[in-house]
Write a protein that holds these residues in place. Structure first.
Motif, PDB file in Angstrom:
ATOM      1  N   THR A  69       0.847  -1.193   0.000  1.00 27.31           N
ATOM      2  CA  THR A  69       0.000   0.000   0.000  1.00 27.31           C
ATOM      3  C   THR A  69       0.882   1.242   0.000  1.00 27.31           C
ATOM      4  OG1 THR A  69      -1.737  -1.135   1.249  1.00 27.31           O
ATOM      5  CG2 THR A  69      -1.818   1.263   1.178  1.00 27.31           C
ATOM      6  N   ILE A  70       0.666   2.096  -0.985  1.00 26.87           N
ATOM      7  CA  ILE A  70       1.388   3.353  -1.060  1.00 26.87           C
ATOM      8  C   ILE A  70       0.518   4.454  -0.473  1.00 26.87           C
ATOM      9  CG2 ILE A  70       0.551   3.869  -3.394  1.00 26.87           C
ATOM     10  CD1 ILE A  70       3.286   5.131  -4.002  1.00 26.87           C
ATOM     11  N   SER A  71       1.150   5.376   0.228  1.00 31.24           N
ATOM     12  CA  SER A  71       0.412   6.507   0.795  1.00 31.24           C
ATOM     13  C   SER A  71       1.361   7.692   0.934  1.00 31.24           C
ATOM     14  CB  SER A  71      -0.199   6.145   2.156  1.00 31.24           C
ATOM     15  OG  SER A  71       0.825   5.820   3.083  1.00 31.24           O
ATOM     16  N   ARG A  72       0.785   8.835   1.210  1.00 32.89           N
ATOM     17  CA  ARG A  72       1.609  10.035   1.387  1.00 32.89           C
ATOM     18  C   ARG A  72       0.959  10.953   2.409  1.00 32.89           C
ATOM     19  NH1 ARG A  72       2.151  12.774  -4.248  1.00 32.89           N
ATOM     20  NH2 ARG A  72       3.090  14.488  -3.036  1.00 32.89           N
ATOM     21  N   ASP A  73       1.789  11.734   3.077  1.00 36.99           N
ATOM     22  CA  ASP A  73       1.332  12.746   4.017  1.00 36.99           C
ATOM     23  C   ASP A  73       1.932  14.068   3.550  1.00 36.99           C
ATOM     24  OD1 ASP A  73       0.888  14.486   6.129  1.00 36.99           O
ATOM     25  OD2 ASP A  73       1.135  12.940   7.635  1.00 36.99           O
ATOM     26  N   ASN A  74       1.132  14.863   2.875  1.00 38.07           N
ATOM     27  CA  ASN A  74       1.651  16.111   2.310  1.00 38.07           C
ATOM     28  C   ASN A  74       2.043  17.118   3.391  1.00 38.07           C
ATOM     29  OD1 ASN A  74       1.354  15.062  -0.224  1.00 38.07           O
ATOM     30  ND2 ASN A  74      -0.350  16.389  -0.839  1.00 38.07           N
ATOM     31  N   ALA A  75       1.482  16.992   4.559  1.00 37.28           N
ATOM     32  CA  ALA A  75       1.859  17.888   5.661  1.00 37.28           C
ATOM     33  C   ALA A  75       3.245  17.563   6.194  1.00 37.28           C
ATOM     34  CB  ALA A  75       0.839  17.803   6.783  1.00 37.28           C
ATOM     35  N   LYS A  76       3.667  16.311   6.011  1.00 40.81           N
ATOM     36  CA  LYS A  76       4.981  15.874   6.503  1.00 40.81           C
ATOM     37  C   LYS A  76       5.991  15.697   5.376  1.00 40.81           C
ATOM     38  CE  LYS A  76       3.180  13.498  10.582  1.00 40.81           C
ATOM     39  NZ  LYS A  76       3.119  12.210  11.328  1.00 40.81           N
ATOM     40  N   ASN A  77       5.571  16.003   4.133  1.00 41.78           N
ATOM     41  CA  ASN A  77       6.472  15.851   2.978  1.00 41.78           C
ATOM     42  C   ASN A  77       7.049  14.436   2.899  1.00 41.78           C
ATOM     43  OD1 ASN A  77       6.047  18.562   2.403  1.00 41.78           O
ATOM     44  ND2 ASN A  77       7.865  19.237   3.511  1.00 41.78           N
ATOM     45  N   THR A  78       6.229  13.459   3.184  1.00 41.35           N
ATOM     46  CA  THR A  78       6.702  12.083   3.293  1.00 41.35           C
ATOM     47  C   THR A  78       5.756  11.126   2.580  1.00 41.35           C
ATOM     48  OG1 THR A  78       7.753  12.561   5.424  1.00 41.35           O
ATOM     49  CG2 THR A  78       7.346  10.252   4.910  1.00 41.35           C
ATOM     50  N   MET A  79       6.349  10.119   1.951  1.00 43.43           N
ATOM     51  CA  MET A  79       5.595   9.064   1.293  1.00 43.43           C
ATOM     52  C   MET A  79       5.942   7.744   1.975  1.00 43.43           C
ATOM     53  SD  MET A  79       5.799   7.816  -2.701  1.00 43.43           S
ATOM     54  CE  MET A  79       7.556   7.498  -2.627  1.00 43.43           C
ATOM     55  N   TYR A  80       5.015   6.808   1.912  1.00 49.13           N
ATOM     56  CA  TYR A  80       5.201   5.523   2.582  1.00 49.13           C
ATOM     57  C   TYR A  80       4.899   4.369   1.621  1.00 49.13           C
ATOM     58  CZ  TYR A  80       4.626   8.691   6.528  1.00 49.13           C
ATOM     59  OH  TYR A  80       4.745   9.742   7.398  1.00 49.13           O
ATOM     60  N   LEU A  81       5.463   3.219   1.972  1.00 48.04           N
ATOM     61  CA  LEU A  81       5.104   1.981   1.290  1.00 48.04           C
ATOM     62  C   LEU A  81       4.988   0.895   2.358  1.00 48.04           C
ATOM     63  CD1 LEU A  81       4.571   0.651  -1.496  1.00 48.04           C
ATOM     64  CD2 LEU A  81       6.955  -0.127  -1.424  1.00 48.04           C
ATOM     65  N   GLN A  82       3.764   0.492   2.635  1.00 48.78           N
ATOM     66  CA  GLN A  82       3.522  -0.613   3.559  1.00 48.78           C
ATOM     67  C   GLN A  82       3.573  -1.899   2.760  1.00 48.78           C
ATOM     68  OE1 GLN A  82       3.004  -0.610   6.991  1.00 48.78           O
ATOM     69  NE2 GLN A  82       3.160  -2.838   6.743  1.00 48.78           N
ATOM     70  N   MET A  83       4.472  -2.778   3.156  1.00 51.35           N
ATOM     71  CA  MET A  83       4.675  -4.031   2.436  1.00 51.35           C
ATOM     72  C   MET A  83       4.326  -5.188   3.341  1.00 51.35           C
ATOM     73  SD  MET A  83       8.228  -3.176   0.404  1.00 51.35           S
ATOM     74  CE  MET A  83       9.232  -3.236   1.882  1.00 51.35           C
ATOM     75  N   ASN A  84       3.292  -5.926   2.980  1.00 54.89           N
ATOM     76  CA  ASN A  84       2.851  -7.087   3.748  1.00 54.89           C
ATOM     77  C   ASN A  84       3.021  -8.356   2.932  1.00 54.89           C
ATOM     78  OD1 ASN A  84       1.995  -5.325   5.811  1.00 54.89           O
ATOM     79  ND2 ASN A  84      -0.040  -5.115   4.912  1.00 54.89           N
ATOM     80  N   SER A  85       2.970  -9.489   3.609  1.00 57.64           N
ATOM     81  CA  SER A  85       3.082 -10.795   2.933  1.00 57.64           C
ATOM     82  C   SER A  85       4.276 -10.814   1.991  1.00 57.64           C
ATOM     83  CB  SER A  85       1.797 -11.090   2.155  1.00 57.64           C
ATOM     84  OG  SER A  85       0.676 -11.072   3.015  1.00 57.64           O
ATOM     85  N   LEU A  86       5.400 -10.394   2.505  1.00 56.90           N
ATOM     86  CA  LEU A  86       6.584 -10.290   1.661  1.00 56.90           C
ATOM     87  C   LEU A  86       7.053 -11.650   1.183  1.00 56.90           C
ATOM     88  CD1 LEU A  86       8.348  -7.445   3.599  1.00 56.90           C
ATOM     89  CD2 LEU A  86       7.911  -7.428   1.138  1.00 56.90           C
ATOM     90  N   LYS A  87       7.598 -11.648  -0.027  1.00 60.05           N
ATOM     91  CA  LYS A  87       8.088 -12.865  -0.665  1.00 60.05           C
ATOM     92  C   LYS A  87       9.575 -12.692  -0.988  1.00 60.05           C
ATOM     93  CE  LYS A  87       3.638 -13.402  -3.067  1.00 60.05           C
ATOM     94  NZ  LYS A  87       2.985 -13.537  -4.393  1.00 60.05           N
ATOM     95  N   PRO A  88      10.303 -13.788  -1.102  1.00 56.13           N
ATOM     96  CA  PRO A  88      11.722 -13.670  -1.470  1.00 56.13           C
ATOM     97  C   PRO A  88      11.938 -12.866  -2.751  1.00 56.13           C
ATOM     98  CG  PRO A  88      11.268 -15.871  -0.692  1.00 56.13           C
ATOM     99  CD  PRO A  88       9.937 -15.181  -0.789  1.00 56.13           C
ATOM    100  N   GLU A  89      11.014 -12.957  -3.676  1.00 53.80           N
ATOM    101  CA  GLU A  89      11.172 -12.217  -4.934  1.00 53.80           C
ATOM    102  C   GLU A  89      10.966 -10.715  -4.776  1.00 53.80           C
ATOM    103  OE1 GLU A  89       9.224 -14.915  -4.381  1.00 53.80           O
ATOM    104  OE2 GLU A  89       7.330 -14.763  -5.512  1.00 53.80           O
ATOM    105  N   ASP A  90      10.577 -10.265  -3.610  1.00 55.28           N
ATOM    106  CA  ASP A  90      10.509  -8.832  -3.331  1.00 55.28           C
ATOM    107  C   ASP A  90      11.877  -8.263  -2.952  1.00 55.28           C
ATOM    108  OD1 ASP A  90       7.379  -9.457  -1.715  1.00 55.28           O
ATOM    109  OD2 ASP A  90       7.674  -8.580  -3.709  1.00 55.28           O
ATOM    110  N   THR A  91      12.855  -9.121  -2.793  1.00 47.29           N
ATOM    111  CA  THR A  91      14.197  -8.665  -2.443  1.00 47.29           C
ATOM    112  C   THR A  91      14.751  -7.750  -3.526  1.00 47.29           C
ATOM    113  OG1 THR A  91      14.703 -10.600  -1.099  1.00 47.29           O
ATOM    114  CG2 THR A  91      16.574  -9.408  -2.048  1.00 47.29           C
ATOM    115  N   ALA A  92      15.159  -6.550  -3.129  1.00 43.96           N
ATOM    116  CA  ALA A  92      15.645  -5.543  -4.080  1.00 43.96           C
ATOM    117  C   ALA A  92      16.061  -4.293  -3.321  1.00 43.96           C
ATOM    118  CB  ALA A  92      14.567  -5.193  -5.097  1.00 43.96           C
ATOM    119  N   VAL A  93      16.678  -3.390  -4.039  1.00 48.99           N
ATOM    120  CA  VAL A  93      16.857  -2.028  -3.526  1.00 48.99           C
ATOM    121  C   VAL A  93      15.617  -1.232  -3.940  1.00 48.99           C
ATOM    122  CG1 VAL A  93      18.231   0.078  -3.568  1.00 48.99           C
ATOM    123  CG2 VAL A  93      19.360  -2.160  -3.700  1.00 48.99           C
ATOM    124  N   TYR A  94      15.003  -0.601  -2.971  1.00 48.37           N
ATOM    125  CA  TYR A  94      13.781   0.161  -3.218  1.00 48.37           C
ATOM    126  C   TYR A  94      14.113   1.650  -3.262  1.00 48.37           C
ATOM    127  CZ  TYR A  94      10.826  -3.917  -2.727  1.00 48.37           C
ATOM    128  OH  TYR A  94      10.218  -5.135  -2.932  1.00 48.37           O
TER     129      TYR A  94
END
Length: 128
Positions: A69-94
């Motif tokens: 799930t991607i989200s952002r808080d414009n008041a904090k100038n910050t973006m997020y990525l909530q990653m659940n049910s991670l799999k080995p194939e998600d291994t990477a530099v983000y």
């Protein structure tokens, strides 16, 4: 000077969760659409998720749909990525990225060339 700084990466077991953050400075955050991309060793940089300037519209790569799930808080100038049910194939530099070009649709901002600024990346390792 524009800066994007990712944090929250690490080592997690398959099935686990991580929350990435992208803190920005030096730009008008709310004027930028934002995206998360990832790059595994020996592979091209692929998009993961993108979000519109207001945060109302989002789009996900099929490989992460329903888990991330991607989200952002414009008041904090910050973006997020909530990653659940991670799999080995998600291994990477983000990487987080910011773009402010006029005319791109949500379907067009899932490519690196749509972005003007990039963070340095955070490593995510998912063990099996």
């Amino acid at each position: 000077q524009v800066q994007l700084v990712e944090s929250g990466g690490g080592l997690v077991q398959a099935g686990g969760s991580l929350r990435l953050s992208c803190t920005t400075s030096g730009l008008t955050f709310s004027s930028n659409y934002m995206g998360w991309f990832r790059q595994a060793p020996g592979k091209e940089r692929d998009w993961v998720a993108v979000i519109s300037r207001t945060g109302v519209n989002t789009n996900y790569a099929d490989s992460v749909k329903g888990r991330f799930t991607i989200s952002r808080d414009n008041a904090k100038n910050t973006m997020y990525l909530q990653m659940n049910s991670l799999k080995p194939e998600d291994t990477a530099v983000y990487y987080c990225a910011a773009g402010n070009s006029i005319g791109y649709t949500m379907l067009q901002i899932n490519t690196p060339r749509a972005y003007d600024y990039w963070g340095q990346g955070t490593q995510v390792n998912v063990s099996s």
